[in-house]
Motif scaffolding. Structure first.
Motif, PDB file in Angstrom:
ATOM      1  N   ILE A  45      54.290  42.820 -18.159  1.00  0.00           N
ATOM      2  CA  ILE A  45      55.142  41.622 -18.160  1.00  0.00           C
ATOM      3  C   ILE A  45      56.481  42.012 -18.787  1.00  0.00           C
ATOM      4  CG2 ILE A  45      55.358  39.228 -18.952  1.00  0.00           C
ATOM      5  CD1 ILE A  45      52.297  39.212 -19.403  1.00  0.00           C
ATOM      6  N   GLU A  46      57.541  42.002 -17.977  1.00  0.00           N
ATOM      7  CA  GLU A  46      58.877  42.294 -18.524  1.00  0.00           C
ATOM      8  C   GLU A  46      59.432  40.981 -19.062  1.00  0.00           C
ATOM      9  OE1 GLU A  46      62.392  45.292 -17.334  1.00  0.00           O
ATOM     10  OE2 GLU A  46      62.124  43.701 -15.873  1.00  0.00           O
ATOM     11  N   VAL A  47      59.693  40.949 -20.369  1.00  0.00           N
ATOM     12  CA  VAL A  47      59.997  39.668 -21.015  1.00  0.00           C
ATOM     13  C   VAL A  47      61.486  39.466 -21.261  1.00  0.00           C
ATOM     14  CG1 VAL A  47      59.444  38.201 -23.007  1.00  0.00           C
ATOM     15  CG2 VAL A  47      57.693  39.695 -22.067  1.00  0.00           C
ATOM     16  N   GLY A  48      62.252  40.535 -21.333  1.00  0.00           N
ATOM     17  CA  GLY A  48      63.665  40.303 -21.598  1.00  0.00           C
ATOM     18  C   GLY A  48      64.483  41.577 -21.682  1.00  0.00           C
ATOM     19  N   TYR A  49      65.749  41.360 -22.016  1.00  0.00           N
ATOM     20  CA  TYR A  49      66.725  42.441 -22.098  1.00  0.00           C
ATOM     21  C   TYR A  49      67.510  42.255 -23.396  1.00  0.00           C
ATOM     22  CZ  TYR A  49      70.734  45.318 -20.486  1.00  0.00           C
ATOM     23  OH  TYR A  49      71.734  46.250 -20.362  1.00  0.00           O
ATOM     24  N   PRO A  50      66.895  42.646 -24.533  1.00  0.00           N
ATOM     25  CA  PRO A  50      67.487  42.350 -25.846  1.00  0.00           C
ATOM     26  C   PRO A  50      68.889  42.929 -26.046  1.00  0.00           C
ATOM     27  CG  PRO A  50      65.303  43.358 -26.083  1.00  0.00           C
ATOM     28  CD  PRO A  50      65.632  43.383 -24.629  1.00  0.00           C
ATOM     29  N   GLY A  51      69.191  44.081 -25.431  1.00  0.00           N
ATOM     30  CA  GLY A  51      70.512  44.679 -25.614  1.00  0.00           C
ATOM     31  C   GLY A  51      71.618  43.816 -25.039  1.00  0.00           C
ATOM     32  N   ARG A  52      71.318  43.006 -24.035  1.00  0.00           N
ATOM     33  CA  ARG A  52      72.341  42.135 -23.459  1.00  0.00           C
ATOM     34  C   ARG A  52      72.198  40.689 -23.921  1.00  0.00           C
ATOM     35  NH1 ARG A  52      73.715  42.871 -17.360  1.00  0.00           N
ATOM     36  NH2 ARG A  52      74.442  44.850 -18.232  1.00  0.00           N
ATOM     37  N   TYR A  53      70.934  40.252 -24.125  1.00  0.00           N
ATOM     38  CA  TYR A  53      70.695  38.855 -24.529  1.00  0.00           C
ATOM     39  C   TYR A  53      69.933  38.859 -25.853  1.00  0.00           C
ATOM     40  CZ  TYR A  53      71.562  38.599 -19.523  1.00  0.00           C
ATOM     41  OH  TYR A  53      72.103  38.767 -18.273  1.00  0.00           O
ATOM     42  N   LYS A  68      47.446  40.374 -25.259  1.00  0.00           N
ATOM     43  CA  LYS A  68      46.645  41.515 -25.710  1.00  0.00           C
ATOM     44  C   LYS A  68      46.384  42.543 -24.602  1.00  0.00           C
ATOM     45  CE  LYS A  68      46.597  40.041 -29.724  1.00  0.00           C
ATOM     46  NZ  LYS A  68      47.826  40.530 -30.274  1.00  0.00           N
ATOM     47  N   ASN A  69      46.188  42.079 -23.391  1.00  0.00           N
ATOM     48  CA  ASN A  69      45.782  43.012 -22.327  1.00  0.00           C
ATOM     49  C   ASN A  69      46.946  43.577 -21.532  1.00  0.00           C
ATOM     50  OD1 ASN A  69      43.046  42.605 -22.921  1.00  0.00           O
ATOM     51  ND2 ASN A  69      43.059  40.705 -21.728  1.00  0.00           N
ATOM     52  N   SER A  70      47.922  42.735 -21.228  1.00  0.00           N
ATOM     53  CA  SER A  70      49.048  43.200 -20.421  1.00  0.00           C
ATOM     54  C   SER A  70      49.999  44.005 -21.299  1.00  0.00           C
ATOM     55  CB  SER A  70      49.818  42.020 -19.832  1.00  0.00           C
ATOM     56  OG  SER A  70      48.950  41.148 -19.139  1.00  0.00           O
ATOM     57  N   THR A  71      50.697  44.942 -20.673  1.00  0.00           N
ATOM     58  CA  THR A  71      51.759  45.673 -21.374  1.00  0.00           C
ATOM     59  C   THR A  71      52.991  44.772 -21.433  1.00  0.00           C
ATOM     60  OG1 THR A  71      50.936  47.797 -20.596  1.00  0.00           O
ATOM     61  CG2 THR A  71      53.261  47.724 -21.203  1.00  0.00           C
ATOM     62  N   ILE A  72      53.667  44.771 -22.578  1.00  0.00           N
ATOM     63  CA  ILE A  72      54.912  43.993 -22.713  1.00  0.00           C
ATOM     64  C   ILE A  72      56.078  44.957 -22.547  1.00  0.00           C
ATOM     65  CG2 ILE A  72      56.276  42.457 -24.183  1.00  0.00           C
ATOM     66  CD1 ILE A  72      53.567  41.350 -23.799  1.00  0.00           C
ATOM     67  N   CYS A  73      57.016  44.579 -21.694  1.00  0.00           N
ATOM     68  CA  CYS A  73      58.131  45.469 -21.383  1.00  0.00           C
ATOM     69  C   CYS A  73      59.469  44.827 -21.759  1.00  0.00           C
ATOM     70  CB  CYS A  73      58.089  45.786 -19.894  1.00  0.00           C
ATOM     71  SG  CYS A  73      59.424  46.831 -19.339  1.00  0.00           S
ATOM     72  N   ALA A  74      60.378  45.656 -22.287  1.00  0.00           N
ATOM     73  CA  ALA A  74      61.749  45.219 -22.548  1.00  0.00           C
ATOM     74  C   ALA A  74      62.695  46.147 -21.798  1.00  0.00           C
ATOM     75  CB  ALA A  74      62.045  45.272 -24.043  1.00  0.00           C
ATOM     76  N   LEU A  75      63.685  45.568 -21.151  1.00  0.00           N
ATOM     77  CA  LEU A  75      64.692  46.363 -20.435  1.00  0.00           C
ATOM     78  C   LEU A  75      65.756  46.856 -21.429  1.00  0.00           C
ATOM     79  CD1 LEU A  75      65.763  47.247 -17.563  1.00  0.00           C
ATOM     80  CD2 LEU A  75      67.110  45.142 -17.578  1.00  0.00           C
ATOM     81  N   ALA A  76      66.299  48.038 -21.183  1.00  0.00           N
ATOM     82  CA  ALA A  76      67.394  48.556 -22.019  1.00  0.00           C
ATOM     83  C   ALA A  76      68.333  49.391 -21.167  1.00  0.00           C
ATOM     84  CB  ALA A  76      66.845  49.407 -23.160  1.00  0.00           C
ATOM     85  N   GLY A  77      69.621  49.246 -21.401  1.00  0.00           N
ATOM     86  CA  GLY A  77      70.588  50.154 -20.788  1.00  0.00           C
ATOM     87  C   GLY A  77      70.480  51.495 -21.501  1.00  0.00           C
ATOM     88  N   SER A  78      71.177  52.516 -20.968  1.00  0.00           N
ATOM     89  CA  SER A  78      70.942  53.823 -21.571  1.00  0.00           C
ATOM     90  C   SER A  78      71.880  54.128 -22.723  1.00  0.00           C
ATOM     91  CB  SER A  78      70.974  54.912 -20.509  1.00  0.00           C
ATOM     92  OG  SER A  78      71.967  54.650 -19.575  1.00  0.00           O
ATOM     93  N   GLN A  79      72.052  53.157 -23.627  1.00  0.00           N
ATOM     94  CA  GLN A  79      72.768  53.442 -24.878  1.00  0.00           C
ATOM     95  C   GLN A  79      71.795  53.311 -26.022  1.00  0.00           C
ATOM     96  OE1 GLN A  79      74.628  50.282 -23.536  1.00  0.00           O
ATOM     97  NE2 GLN A  79      75.186  51.660 -21.866  1.00  0.00           N
ATOM     98  N   GLU A  80      72.047  54.124 -27.033  1.00  0.00           N
ATOM     99  CA  GLU A  80      71.135  54.170 -28.166  1.00  0.00           C
ATOM    100  C   GLU A  80      70.871  52.778 -28.755  1.00  0.00           C
ATOM    101  OE1 GLU A  80      72.151  57.429 -30.693  1.00  0.00           O
ATOM    102  OE2 GLU A  80      70.857  56.631 -32.293  1.00  0.00           O
ATOM    103  N   ALA A  81      71.932  51.973 -28.906  1.00  0.00           N
ATOM    104  CA  ALA A  81      71.770  50.668 -29.549  1.00  0.00           C
ATOM    105  C   ALA A  81      70.825  49.775 -28.748  1.00  0.00           C
ATOM    106  CB  ALA A  81      73.124  49.992 -29.696  1.00  0.00           C
ATOM    107  N   GLU A  82      70.932  49.838 -27.428  1.00  0.00           N
ATOM    108  CA  GLU A  82      70.073  48.981 -26.598  1.00  0.00           C
ATOM    109  C   GLU A  82      68.615  49.399 -26.713  1.00  0.00           C
ATOM    110  OE1 GLU A  82      71.216  47.934 -22.685  1.00  0.00           O
ATOM    111  OE2 GLU A  82      73.193  47.252 -23.329  1.00  0.00           O
TER     112      GLU A  82
END
Ligand SMILES: CC(C)[C@@](O)(CC(=O)O)C(=O)O
Length: 276
Positions: A45-53, A68-82
């Motif tokens: 489950i991709e839940v968000g994009y913290p580096g932008r929002y 508990k069962n599903s993997t939680i995913c966060a999107l990130a651009g390719s900068q260290e901070a994100e």
């Protein structure tokens, strides 16, 4: 039929789906939707994009506490901070994935881009991310409009750097099925190590081809499909989760762990949130 190759379902309703014009999910609704996605058997489950929002950090934390069962995913651009923000948001998740995207369409950048510096960024960011989550996914942003040779070099670098999932998106939904098939075929032919990772596709529906494009790579070896409930997503949306599941079940050569009886229920939940 359990012996059939298993296709992983990666749902992006809460991330790309939230880019649908006019759509916003409250934290409470994100948690509710994630619970139903888990109940139906969605793998990631991709839940968000913290580096932008920045609000997505707390959304991801809230979802991590109940899933508990599903993997939680966060999107990130390719900068260290994100990547750091994604890692921080995912700290409490049992199974976590950082999905790093890097622009590989060098033609589209307004600056002159040095190929080697793109490759070394891919290497650095994946190396950093893999210490702070269970699995790194790397996405070749704008793959379908990129020079194929450079795309292949970038994919190779991502695999060597430790990405376990390689995602090939049709970011602007412009690929004709034939072209998308040839792109995937070319990558499989030229990158032997593609067999050792999970290949994912992320297709947009600008020209109505998202579902078709998402499924045509299965015979080549694609094993993860990114999709969204009701086909939500930027512009005209992503591949529709319900259609993807039904087609895989109907096809009968592949297996997904999704219980398709839940599709109408989650579809209705999203409709109620959007229009209720
Ligand atoms: C990063 C990604 C998977 C994206 O969704 C792009 C984005 O949302 O910025 C795409 O379609 O290529």
């Amino acid at each position: 039929m359990i012996d059939n190759p298993s296709i992983l379902i990666f749902d992006t309703t809460l991330r790309d789906g939230e880019l649908t014009p006019g759509v916003h999910f409250t934290r409470e609704n994100k948690v509710k939707i994630a619970q139903q996605l888990e109940e139906m058997g969605v793998d990631t489950i991709e839940v968000g994009y913290p580096g932008r929002y920045p609000k997505d950090i707390d959304d991801i934390i809230a979802v991590s506490q109940v899933i508990k069962n599903s993997t939680i995913c966060a999107l990130a651009g390719s900068q260290e901070a994100e990547i750091q923000q994604a890692a921080k948001a995912l700290e409490k998740a049992d199974k976590s994935c950082i999905n790093i995207y890097t622009l590989v369409n060098l033609n589209s950048s307004s600056k002159i881009v040095d190929k080697n510096s793109v490759l070394s960024t891919i290497h650095q960011q994946i190396s950093q991310a893999k210490n702070s989550c269970s699995q790194v996914q790397w996405t070749a942003f704008d793959a379908t409009r990129s020079p194929i040779n450079f795309l292949a070099e970038a994919v190779q670098m991502a695999i060597e750097s430790g990405a376990k999932i390689i995602s090939i998106p049709d970011s602007l939904g412009v690929a004709e099925p034939e072209d998308f098939y040839h792109l995937l075929e070319n990558l499989y032919q030229n990158i032997p190590r593609l067999q050792q990772v999970t290949v994912s596709v992320h297709c947009h529906d600008d020209f109505g081809k998202a579902v078709e494009n998402s499924l045509l790579g299965l015979d080549l070896g694609v094993r993860q499909i990114e999709c969204a409930v009701n086909g939500l997503g930027a512009r005209k949306g992503n591949a529709n989760l319900g259609e993807i599941i039904d087609k895989i079940k109907y096809h009968q050569s592949y297996y997904t762990s999704i219980n398709s009886h839940f599709i109408p229920k989650i579809s209705e939940l999203i409709n109620n949130i959007m229009y209720g």
